[in-house]
Design a protein around this motif. Sequence first.
Motif, PDB file in Angstrom:
ATOM      1  N   ASN A  49       8.591  14.684 -10.104  1.00 21.67           N
ATOM      2  CA  ASN A  49       9.862  15.138 -10.660  1.00 21.67           C
ATOM      3  C   ASN A  49       9.898  14.995 -12.175  1.00 21.67           C
ATOM      4  OD1 ASN A  49      11.384  16.089  -8.415  1.00 21.67           O
ATOM      5  ND2 ASN A  49      11.470  13.978  -7.701  1.00 21.67           N
ATOM      6  N   GLY A  52       7.873  17.786 -13.531  1.00 22.05           N
ATOM      7  CA  GLY A  52       8.634  19.027 -13.379  1.00 22.05           C
ATOM      8  C   GLY A  52       9.699  19.200 -14.444  1.00 22.05           C
ATOM      9  N   LYS A  53      10.422  18.133 -14.747  1.00 19.38           N
ATOM     10  CA  LYS A  53      11.443  18.190 -15.802  1.00 19.38           C
ATOM     11  C   LYS A  53      10.816  18.484 -17.158  1.00 19.38           C
ATOM     12  CE  LYS A  53      15.513  15.530 -14.721  1.00 19.38           C
ATOM     13  NZ  LYS A  53      16.240  14.281 -14.871  1.00 19.38           N
ATOM     14  N   GLU A  56       9.723  22.125 -17.331  1.00 20.79           N
ATOM     15  CA  GLU A  56      10.878  23.009 -17.478  1.00 20.79           C
ATOM     16  C   GLU A  56      11.401  22.990 -18.917  1.00 20.79           C
ATOM     17  OE1 GLU A  56      14.731  24.244 -14.880  1.00 20.79           O
ATOM     18  OE2 GLU A  56      14.230  22.109 -14.944  1.00 20.79           O
ATOM     19  N   THR A  64      10.314  26.594 -13.859  1.00 20.50           N
ATOM     20  CA  THR A  64      11.325  25.593 -13.520  1.00 20.50           C
ATOM     21  C   THR A  64      10.714  24.357 -12.858  1.00 20.50           C
ATOM     22  OG1 THR A  64      11.757  26.518 -11.331  1.00 20.50           O
ATOM     23  CG2 THR A  64      13.045  27.409 -13.181  1.00 20.50           C
ATOM     24  N   ARG A  65      11.485  23.279 -12.891  1.00 17.39           N
ATOM     25  CA  ARG A  65      11.067  22.042 -12.241  1.00 17.39           C
ATOM     26  C   ARG A  65      10.831  22.285 -10.763  1.00 17.39           C
ATOM     27  NH1 ARG A  65      13.180  18.492  -8.931  1.00 17.39           N
ATOM     28  NH2 ARG A  65      15.211  19.476  -8.944  1.00 17.39           N
ATOM     29  N   LYS A  66      11.757  22.989 -10.150  1.00 17.15           N
ATOM     30  CA  LYS A  66      11.667  23.267  -8.713  1.00 17.15           C
ATOM     31  C   LYS A  66      10.408  24.062  -8.384  1.00 17.15           C
ATOM     32  CE  LYS A  66      14.581  25.181  -5.070  1.00 17.15           C
ATOM     33  NZ  LYS A  66      15.870  25.819  -4.786  1.00 17.15           N
TER      34      LYS A  66
END
Length: 188
Positions: A49, A52-53, A56, A64-66
Motif C-alpha cells: 500500500n 502504491g501511494k 500514484e 493509481t494505487r489500486k
Amino acid sequence: MGLLLPASFMSVSGEPSSPFYPYGGGVALTIATVFILGFLATRAEPALNVLGKTVEQLSKGAFTRKLLVYSVCVGVAAGMSAGSTKILFGASLIGFILGKYFAALVLTYFSSEDMATIAWDSAGVTTGPVTVPFVLSTGIGFSTAVGAEEGFGMLACASVSPIITVLMVDILRRWRKAQAPRAPGLHR
C-alpha cells in the motif's frame, strides 16, 4: 495447508479419505485455491500500500494505487500457482525461472524507465512479513505431500511474476490511452 491441498487430487499419507475429488477437478481446485490465497496474502502486505501511494503520487494519478496493488496481487497469485505446479508435477525449476525473467526483460525493454523501476521494485515489496512465510510454508507442505526431491521455486516464481504483471498493465494502459478517440478539433 500445503499438506492438505494436494489431497484434493492425490492420496496423501495422514489423510485416509484422500483424494477428495477426481484428478482433474482436484488439480484445478488446488491451483485455484493457491491463486486466491496468494492474492489475499499479498493484498495484506503493508509495504504494498505504501508503494502504491508513492506510485500514484509520482505518476500524478496516471497509475493509481489500486491498479498497482491489484497488479502485484495478481502477479504473486499467478507466480504461486506456477510454483505450486512446478512442485506438484516435478517440472524443471530452471525453465520456470528463465522463462519468467526472459518475459520480464522483454517487457522492461518496451516500458518506460519509470515504470520498469516501479515494476522491479514491486518484486521486492512481495518479500515482506506476510507473503514470504505464507509462500514458503505452502511450498514446503506441497513438497512434503507429494514427496518431491526439492521444493524450491515457489518463492522465486511468486517474486518475479509481479514484475511481469505490472509491466503488462502499464503497457496495456498506455496502449489503451493511445487508442482512445480524441475530441474533434483537438488533433495535433
